[in-house]
Design a protein around this motif. Structure first.
Motif, mmCIF file in Angstrom:
data_model
loop_
_atom_site.group_PDB
_atom_site.id
_atom_site.type_symbol
_atom_site.label_atom_id
_atom_site.label_comp_id
_atom_site.label_asym_id
_atom_site.label_seq_id
_atom_site.Cartn_x
_atom_site.Cartn_y
_atom_site.Cartn_z
ATOM 1 N N ALA A 19 8.670 9.728 -23.563
ATOM 2 C CA ALA A 19 7.334 9.842 -23.712
ATOM 3 C C ALA A 19 6.177 8.420 -23.030
ATOM 4 N N ARG A 20 7.303 7.185 -23.471
ATOM 5 C CA ARG A 20 6.626 6.679 -22.646
ATOM 6 C C ARG A 20 6.472 6.078 -21.299
ATOM 7 N N TRP A 21 8.297 6.720 -20.720
ATOM 8 C CA TRP A 21 8.487 6.540 -19.224
ATOM 9 C C TRP A 21 6.653 7.636 -18.545
ATOM 10 N N GLY A 22 6.753 8.777 -19.149
ATOM 11 C CA GLY A 22 5.904 9.860 -19.018
ATOM 12 C C GLY A 22 5.061 9.273 -19.139
ATOM 13 N N LEU A 23 4.096 8.481 -19.704
ATOM 14 C CA LEU A 23 2.879 8.021 -20.119
ATOM 15 C C LEU A 23 2.913 6.649 -19.069
ATOM 16 N N TYR A 24 3.820 6.203 -18.384
ATOM 17 C CA TYR A 24 3.750 5.230 -17.410
ATOM 18 C C TYR A 24 3.663 6.443 -16.350
ATOM 19 N N ALA A 25 4.418 6.692 -15.905
ATOM 20 C CA ALA A 25 4.750 7.339 -14.418
ATOM 21 C C ALA A 25 2.390 8.717 -14.536
ATOM 22 N N PHE A 26 2.734 8.552 -15.572
ATOM 23 C CA PHE A 26 0.888 9.337 -15.420
ATOM 24 C C PHE A 26 0.581 8.718 -14.970
ATOM 25 N N ILE A 27 0.707 7.281 -15.737
ATOM 26 C CA ILE A 27 -0.021 6.266 -15.572
ATOM 27 C C ILE A 27 -0.837 5.563 -13.429
ATOM 28 N N LEU A 28 0.594 5.261 -13.280
ATOM 29 C CA LEU A 28 1.073 4.840 -11.947
ATOM 30 C C LEU A 28 0.965 5.863 -10.837
ATOM 31 N N ILE A 29 0.596 7.091 -11.142
ATOM 32 C CA ILE A 29 0.208 8.197 -10.845
ATOM 33 C C ILE A 29 -0.896 8.404 -9.586
ATOM 34 N N THR A 30 -1.992 8.403 -11.594
ATOM 35 C CA THR A 30 -3.663 8.111 -11.464
ATOM 36 C C THR A 30 -3.913 6.834 -10.629
ATOM 37 N N ALA A 31 -2.938 6.173 -10.791
ATOM 38 C CA ALA A 31 -4.159 4.527 -10.392
ATOM 39 C C ALA A 31 -3.645 4.501 -8.799
ATOM 40 N N LEU A 32 -2.647 5.253 -8.453
ATOM 41 C CA LEU A 32 -1.972 5.404 -6.777
ATOM 42 C C LEU A 32 -3.352 5.758 -6.555
ATOM 43 N N TYR A 33 -3.866 7.659 -7.139
ATOM 44 C CA TYR A 33 -5.182 8.316 -6.350
ATOM 45 C C TYR A 33 -6.080 7.649 -6.309
ATOM 46 N N PHE A 34 -6.644 6.616 -7.347
ATOM 47 C CA PHE A 34 -7.939 5.935 -7.540
ATOM 48 C C PHE A 34 -7.683 4.692 -6.409
ATOM 49 N N LEU A 35 -6.972 4.319 -6.654
ATOM 50 C CA LEU A 35 -6.922 3.535 -4.719
ATOM 51 C C LEU A 35 -6.345 4.124 -3.496
ATOM 52 N N LEU A 36 -5.822 4.901 -3.751
ATOM 53 C CA LEU A 36 -5.863 5.134 -1.907
ATOM 54 C C LEU A 36 -6.748 4.994 -1.363
ATOM 55 N N PRO A 37 -8.002 5.354 -1.541
ATOM 56 C CA PRO A 37 -8.987 5.491 -0.709
ATOM 57 C C PRO A 37 -9.577 4.190 -0.282
ATOM 58 N N LEU A 38 -9.316 3.553 -1.355
ATOM 59 C CA LEU A 38 -9.741 1.872 -1.043
ATOM 60 C C LEU A 38 -8.570 1.281 0.033
ATOM 61 N N TYR A 39 -7.598 1.926 -0.282
ATOM 62 C CA TYR A 39 -6.324 0.861 0.853
ATOM 63 C C TYR A 39 -6.569 1.321 2.044
ATOM 64 N N VAL A 40 -6.146 3.214 2.001
ATOM 65 C CA VAL A 40 -6.856 3.631 3.567
ATOM 66 C C VAL A 40 -7.843 2.841 4.471
ATOM 67 N N MET A 41 -9.325 2.544 3.851
ATOM 68 C CA MET A 41 -9.888 2.129 4.242
ATOM 69 C C MET A 41 -9.761 0.554 5.191
ATOM 70 N N ILE A 42 -9.091 -0.247 4.239
ATOM 71 C CA ILE A 42 -8.366 -1.796 4.732
ATOM 72 C C ILE A 42 -7.549 -1.023 5.270
ATOM 73 N N VAL A 43 -6.101 -0.842 5.415
ATOM 74 C CA VAL A 43 -5.432 -0.614 6.377
ATOM 75 C C VAL A 43 -6.156 -0.073 7.791
ATOM 76 N N THR A 44 -6.901 0.824 7.855
ATOM 77 C CA THR A 44 -7.236 1.861 9.345
ATOM 78 C C THR A 44 -8.579 0.466 10.123
ATOM 79 N N SER A 45 -9.746 -0.411 8.630
ATOM 80 C CA SER A 45 -9.899 -1.749 8.948
ATOM 81 C C SER A 45 -8.868 -2.317 10.524
#
Lengths: 298, 292
Positions: free
Chosen positions: A21-47
């Motif tokens: 369950a703990r692994w599931g929890l960290y997987a959930f946090i990792l995936i959601t964190a990536l979703y939140f960070l993706l736009p910022l990352y794309v903006m920075i690398v594209t610029s």
């Protein structure tokens, strides 16, 4: 509001071993964190990429040879319609709008909150309640009459107008913030000052405002991000020569003819988001406190 | 204690801005807008009373009906998804995870950015020739298709995606505060009873967090009514009129289409809707005795 104490209390127990369950929890946090960070990352690398690389390459790929050319272009020579002076005009316009708006709205709001909390004024609760209700009303109801009022007074669309507008629409939240804060201070303090013969403005300036430093910090954060991020009020009330950065950014990006310079657009977008991001990451818990305080109006 | 005349004058002078704003801006402007909606004002305001004709025109206007449909779709999806995601994020963080502060910052940072920035970023990410669809295809999913933003039936869902991205962190912050405010005894009692954790959340914790949910829902709802910047920057109401929203309808008819009568009728309709939603909530809060 309990939200003021956001995250202040430590959580309750730590599990003894790492379970599935703990692994599931960290997987959930990792995936959601990536979703939140993706736009910022794309903006920075594209610029940081040249256009040729953007056309052929991969959205997520790191730039082959990072270059700040797009940032320079966005700042100094990106075009909005006819003029090509970059987003810096918008930046300085936003700054000129921001500074007086933040100061004036906090002075007016804190004074109103002070009068409504400590001085027993007849009808104070009615006035305050009415202000809270209008905080919900959409701007569209007020905008046209206000345009007429300001053109009637001769101010028209100008820096003075947009500063006044930000003060008006910031008033409910600012009043709420300071009213609740002053109401939470020990009333003996106020009474002692009265007995010593201090007047209304003396108590405000010498005793209350110096004690309200934490609230002032919260108010500055709240107003700065709110005013910097405003689009609609700046568009309507600032006038052509004072258009804020958000409006100019939208013009740069959405009025381009022909192929879009994505790297320049993203650099301009990052530049526009920079100040709120710096405030957010720089102020830490204060930002959350600001949200919580602003949330009370909801 | 009775106030001296100078004190009274001081208090009055301090409250003058608020009183002015109340009278001129709020009461004055609102009644003027309501009155204009009963006239046939076009480019300039006039006082030719036409009854409710503007409202008849409004509710037979395709663009307005699309706007209303869109705001309902957006409102329902945005509020429920942001509440759901925000709550799940808060629950995840509340499991005493490592690097809590960092994770929380990541979830919340989009909320510091403007809707214009949010709209532009997602416009690029959802652009079929450049964004997510392109990435999926380059990873070997040749048939992958994610072109919602260029299709009229689905464009509004793109606004939902962007809106949820921006606002979920706010819900998370409110919910986390709510979760941290729950008494440890409840958790201990539940563990003694051998209840599984998910049952505790569903049957005990969520019902106790009514206030947090209400605060978050109301905050999100005000953002729904104000939805304008996102539609302008992300799709500019398009393709066609597919992602038009009421606030944009009002703005366009005021400043581009020179139809003040119709625009103010739309604005008044928005006002009445908001009051119908907010009044019961404020009443409920007043009944609960919160002096806010």
């Amino acid at each position: 509001m309990s939200a003021i104490t956001l995250g202040a209390v430590r959580p309750r127990f730590r599990p003894r071993r790492i379970s599935p369950a703990r692994w599931g929890l960290y997987a959930f946090i990792l995936i959601t964190a990536l979703y939140f960070l993706l736009p910022l990352y794309v903006m920075i690398v594209t610029s940081l990429k040249p256009m040729a690389e953007i056309r052929q390459g991969h959205l997520l790929a790191l730039p082959a040879s990072p270059s700040l050319a797009a940032w320079v272009k966005a700042w100094t020579s990106a075009c909005t319609g006819l003029t090509c002076e970059g987003i810096r005009t918008g930046f300085f316009n936003s700054l000129r709008i921001l500074l007086p708006s933040v100061v004036i709205s906090i002075v007016v709001g804190s004074l109103t909150g002070y009068a409504l909390s400590l001085w027993r004024v007849r009808g104070a609760n009615i006035l305050f309640g009415a202000m809270m209700i209008v905080a919900f009303i959409p701007y569209q109801v007020f905008i046209y009459p206000l345009v007429r009022v300001f053109s009637f007074t001769g101010l028209g669309q100008s820096l003075a107008t947009i500063v006044t507008i930000h003060t008006i629409f910031g008033l409910p939240t600012m009043t709420l913030l300071f009213r609740n804060y002053f109401a939470s201070l020990p009333v003996e303090l106020f009474k002692a000052a009265r007995i010593d013969g201090a007047g209304f403005y003396q108590i405000y300036a010498r005793i209350m405002m110096p004690m309200a430093t934490p609230m002032i910090v919260v108010a500055v954060i709240l107003q700065t991000t709110g005013i910097w991020n405003d689009f609609i009020l700046g568009l309507v009330f600032a006038g052509r020569d004072n258009l804020p950065m958000t409006v100019q950014l939208n013009n740069i990006v959405n009025s381009t003819q022909g192929e879009r310079a994505y790297n320049v657009d993203m650099a301009a977008t990052l530049l526009t988001a920079l100040l709120p991001l710096v405030i957010y990451f720089g102020s830490g818990r204060w930002f959350v406190r600001g949200i919580a305080a602003g949330a009370v109006k909801g | 204690m009775r106030l001296s005349l100078t004190s009274r004058l001081s208090v009055l002078s301090a409250l003058l801005p608020a009183l002015m704003v109340m009278l001129v801006v709020y009461i004055g402007a609102t009644s003027w807008t309501a009155w204009m909606s009963l006239t046939n004002s076009r480019m300039l305001p006039n006082n030719n009373f036409v009854g409710f004709r503007q409202y008849q025109l409004l509710f037979s206007n395709d663009r307005w009906l699309t706007s209303v449909h869109n705001i309902v779709v957006y409102g329902v999806l945005f509020v429920s998804l942001a509440l759901l995601i925000g709550f799940l994020l808060a629950v995840a963080i509340d499991q005493r995870v490592r690097a809590e502060d960092t994770i929380r910052s990541i979830y919340l940072y989009p909320y510091s950015m403007s809707f214009v920035v949010t709209g532009l970023v997602w416009q690029w990410l959802l652009n079929p020739t450049l964004g997510v669809q392109y990435v999926l295809r380059s990873w070997g999913f040749a048939g992958a298709s994610f072109d919602w933003i260029v299709r009229p039936e689905t464009a509004i869902y793109c606004l939902v995606i962007a809106g949820v991205w921006q606002a979920s962190g706010l819900v998370m912050a409110i919910m986390l505060a709510g979760l941290r405010g729950i008494d440890d005894e409840i958790w201990k009692a539940a563990r003694v009873d051998g209840l599984p954790k998910w049952r505790v959340y569903i049957s005990i914790i969520i019902p106790m967090m009514g206030a947090s949910f209400a605060t978050a829902a109301v905050l999100l709802s005000t953002a729904v009514v104000r939805l304008y910047d996102l539609s302008v920057s992300m799709t500019n109401g398009g393709p066609g009129i597919a992602s038009e929203v009421p606030a944009k309808f009002v703005m366009d008819h005021l400043f581009e289409r020179a139809n003040i009568g119709l625009a103010t009728a739309a604005a008044t309709t928005m006002l009445v809707t908001v009051i119908a939603v907010v009044a019961p909530y404020l009443y409920w809060r007043a009944r609960k005795g919160e002096v806010r």
